[in-house]
Design an enzyme around this catalytic site. Structure first.
Site, short mmCIF file in Angstrom:
data_model
loop_
_atom_site.label_atom_id
_atom_site.label_comp_id
_atom_site.label_asym_id
_atom_site.label_seq_id
_atom_site.Cartn_x
_atom_site.Cartn_y
_atom_site.Cartn_z
N CYS A 50 11.54 -90.58 -34.40
CA CYS A 50 12.57 -91.17 -33.54
C CYS A 50 13.69 -90.19 -33.23
O CYS A 50 14.40 -90.34 -32.24
CB CYS A 50 13.12 -92.44 -34.18
SG CYS A 50 13.86 -92.17 -35.81
N ARG A 52 13.22 -86.63 -33.22
CA ARG A 52 12.80 -85.29 -32.80
C ARG A 52 11.39 -85.30 -32.22
O ARG A 52 10.55 -86.16 -32.57
CB ARG A 52 12.86 -84.31 -33.98
CG ARG A 52 11.84 -84.55 -35.06
CD ARG A 52 12.00 -83.58 -36.23
NE ARG A 52 13.23 -83.83 -36.96
CZ ARG A 52 14.28 -82.99 -36.97
NH1 ARG A 52 14.22 -81.87 -36.32
NH2 ARG A 52 15.36 -83.30 -37.65
N GLU A 114 17.82 -86.84 -46.16
CA GLU A 114 17.03 -88.07 -46.17
C GLU A 114 15.57 -87.74 -46.50
O GLU A 114 15.06 -86.68 -46.15
CB GLU A 114 17.15 -88.82 -44.83
CG GLU A 114 16.66 -88.05 -43.61
CD GLU A 114 15.24 -88.41 -43.23
OE1 GLU A 114 14.64 -89.27 -43.89
OE2 GLU A 114 14.73 -87.80 -42.28
N GLY A 115 14.90 -88.67 -47.17
CA GLY A 115 13.58 -88.39 -47.71
C GLY A 115 12.42 -88.75 -46.83
O GLY A 115 11.30 -88.26 -47.03
#
Length: 428
Positions: A50, A52, A114-115
């Site tokens: 969402c 890239r 972020e994972g």
């Protein structure tokens, strides 16, 4: 051959451009097939999320390969080239390698560290292999990037600590009650912030969640994004009844008026019953006077901003540590990449020596006579192979291990001359 990445992200393009260039999984196979048909592209990988769209290529003529990818994106998104170009970034070889490492590690994400992106890179690698886009170079690159992403998360704490108001509210709630699974939770509102609340609450183990919204349809749309969760849905008219049976309440609405105050709570709260309130709305949904009530704790956006700021600063420090680790990972990949230059020379040398060995072995066996040759052929075969392997071992190891590009190329050229190897000139 060279590696390049052409793409756009939340840093370079607004959502209205990103959505036009989102390549959904159902269209991925066709996109890869089309890109592989371009004359200058040898390998292809497409990372679409969402935030890239990035297309990694291996190309013999880098400029031509980049031009082909750019034209593909313009056609796919139905955007004029001059309008598209201002949103694109183009990175070549070492910069492209480092970029994928940073992406996999969460250092290029909207939320630092972020994972989720690591799993998305892994899924991209798998799909692009299945659809025959990824060859030996991109396979090695993506494996190295996944290894780098795991290492960053293992050796730093960049993924810990809330970095949004929603995640900070949930994190603080968990700190206060310890076990969210044992709590009855109500969320007033069904917008983006509420969706994030549900996401973080479920991740922390919460199971009893009620959504209250002016429009029941809005609550149902939110619930549809979490099909595995059993969310209770009600319209706003039932808010006070829901709060009366809740342990924790989050409010996140666009209302410009206060929805909850001390007088309303006094009417529904049983004596000695504790209630925790988290108001993440601006303007506030909960009046400050609720703090006057015994056993009621209330927190607003300003209380949570300090938590977010502290965690963001901590993540920035961790990101600096992570960059050092990624430099090591890029160096490891670059050593492998440079070693590919030696493959042709080593292969030619081994083929030539093997041909000589086989020819001389055949002569020797014919002189020894059929009976002796048949009886001892395996031993003589193993002996000659062993001699060849031992003679070639040190030159090959030294050639692969040579770090200096010019020294390695000189060594390869010397081997080609000394052994009269029939290989194409590869270096200028």
């Amino acid at each position: 051959m060279n590696i390049a990445v052409v793409g756009l992200s939340h840093k370079t393009a607004p959502v209205e451009v990103r959505e036009k260039l989102s390549i959904q999984e159902a269209k991925l196979e066709g996109a890869i097939a089309q890109l592989c048909n371009y004359p200058h592209i040898e390998e292809i990988a497409v990372l679409s999320t969402c935030n890239r769209l990035e297309i990694y290529i291996v190309a013999e003529e880098t400029e031509q390969g980049v031009r082909e990818v750019t034209q593909f994106l313009a056609d796919f998104g139905q955007l004029p080239l001059d309008q598209l170009r201002k949103h694109l970034f183009i990175l070549l070889h070492q910069d492209a390698v480092m970029h994928l490492m940073r992406v996999a590690s969460g250092l290029d994400s909207l939320v630092l560290g972020e994972g989720q992106i690591l799993a998305q890179v892994k899924h991209c690698h798998k799909l692009c292999q299945q659809h025959k886009g990824v060859g030996s170079v991109l396979n090695r690159l993506f494996k190295q990037a996944l290894s780098a992403g795991k290492r960053v998360r293992t050796e730093t704490s960049i993924g810990t600590g809330a970095v949004s108001i929603s995640s900070a509210a949930v994190e603080l709630a968990q700190m206060k009650v310890q076990n969210l699974a044992a709590c009855r939770i109500a969320i007033v509102g069904a917008g983006k912030m509420s969706r994030l609340l549900v996401q973080h609450l479920l991740a922390k183990g919460a199971t009893t969640i009620t959504i209250l919204n002016r429009s029941l349809k809005g609550a149902m749309e939110l619930a549809s994004q979490f099909p595995d969760a059993e969310l209770q849905l009600h319209d706003l008219s039932e808010m006070m009844n829901a709060i009366a049976t809740s342990d924790i309440v989050f409010t996140s609405t666009a209302s410009t008026e206060v929805l909850l105050n001390a007088s309303k709570l006094e009417l529904i709260l049983e004596p000695h019953r504790s209630l925790m309130l988290f108001d993440i709305s601006v303007p506030r949904n909960i009046d400050a006077d609720v703090n006057q009530l015994e056993n009621v704790q209330a927190f607003n956006v300003d209380d949570l901003k300090a938590v977010v700021a502290q965690n963001q600063e901590s993540r920035r420090q961790m990101a600096m540590e992570a960059e050092v680790l990624l430099e090591e990972e890029v160096d490891t990949f670059d050593m492998w990449w440079r070693s590919l230059e030696t493959v042709s020379t080593i292969s030619c040398l081994r083929d030539k020596v093997e041909a000589i060995r086989a020819q001389e072995l055949e002569k020797a066996l014919s002189r020894l006579g059929t009976e002796f040759a048949e009886k001892h052929q395996e031993i003589i075969e193993a002996l000659t192979r062993g001699i060849v392997n031992k003679i070639l071992h040190d030159p090959m190891v030294q050639l692969r291990a040579q770090q200096d590009i010019e020294t390695r190329r000189n060594a390869m050229q010397s081997l080609q001359v000394l052994f009269n190897l029939d290989t194409e000139e590869q270096f200028s």
